[in-house]
Design an enzyme around this catalytic site. Structure first.
Site, short mmCIF file in Angstrom:
data_model
loop_
_atom_site.label_atom_id
_atom_site.label_comp_id
_atom_site.label_asym_id
_atom_site.label_seq_id
_atom_site.Cartn_x
_atom_site.Cartn_y
_atom_site.Cartn_z
N ALA A 54 0.83 -1.22 0.00
CA ALA A 54 0.00 0.00 0.00
C ALA A 54 0.86 1.26 0.00
CB ALA A 54 -0.95 0.00 1.20
N CYS A 55 1.94 1.25 0.76
CA CYS A 55 2.80 2.43 0.83
C CYS A 55 3.53 2.64 -0.49
CB CYS A 55 3.79 2.31 1.99
SG CYS A 55 2.98 2.31 3.60
N THR A 56 3.92 1.56 -1.15
CA THR A 56 4.56 1.67 -2.46
C THR A 56 3.59 2.27 -3.46
OG1 THR A 56 6.07 -0.15 -2.01
CG2 THR A 56 5.65 0.37 -4.33
N ALA B 218 3.22 6.01 -2.68
CA ALA B 218 4.44 6.74 -3.01
C ALA B 218 4.62 6.86 -4.52
CB ALA B 218 5.65 6.05 -2.38
#
Length: 157
Positions: A48-50, A53
């Site tokens: 999710a963070c990738t 970002a």
């Protein structure tokens, strides 16, 4: 547990002094004169963070054309942020806040609901800061998917 800070539009954005993925110390003051989109995310190189970002990276050019600088903040070590930036072609500053000082100053760390359990952790949040260092928008506890599109729509970018 200390009460979590809640920042609202019109409040001054807390300054910070954190290393980026290259080990260079960054402060909010260095961005004066530019608007800033600063997002807090739980952990580099997780799915999710990738996604979040990378969506910010894809939106960097139109955001910068509209006068916004993008900054990501996590509790990851500088070395991990360097690997994250290299792996995913992230060209904006990724700031390392392992002591959570900046997270807490922005209210981006505290109790949250994770799959039905109350846990303490990073609260995925985005702050839009104006040229003078004042909070314009405070988006707390956001979902990674679709968030960048929502920010762009809100900013008219």
């Amino acid at each position: 547990m200390a009460a979590r800070v809640i920042l609202e539009p019109g409040m001054p954005a807390p300054d910070f002094s954190l290393p980026d993925q290259d080990g260079k110390t960054r402060t909010l003051a260095e961005f004066r004169g530019s608007k800033v989109v600063m997002f807090f995310y739980p952990q580099a190189m997780t799915p999710a963070c990738t996604k979040e970002a990378c969506e910010f990276q894809e939106s960097t050019a139109p955001l910068e054309a509209a006068g916004y600088r993008v900054i990501g903040v996590s509790r990851d070590a500088v070395e991990r942020l360097r690997r994250f930036a290299d792996r995913d072609g992230l060209e904006y500053p990724l700031l390392s806040d392992p002591e959570l000082v900046t997270h807490k100053a922005y209210g981006a760390f505290g109790e949250k609901n994770s799959y039905g359990r109350i846990v303490e952790g990073v609260i995925r949040s985005t702050f839009v800061i104006d040229e003078e260092g004042t909070i314009e928008h405070a988006l707390m506890n956001v979902k990674a998917t679709g968030h960048v599109a929502r920010v762009r729509k809100m900013l008219g970018v």
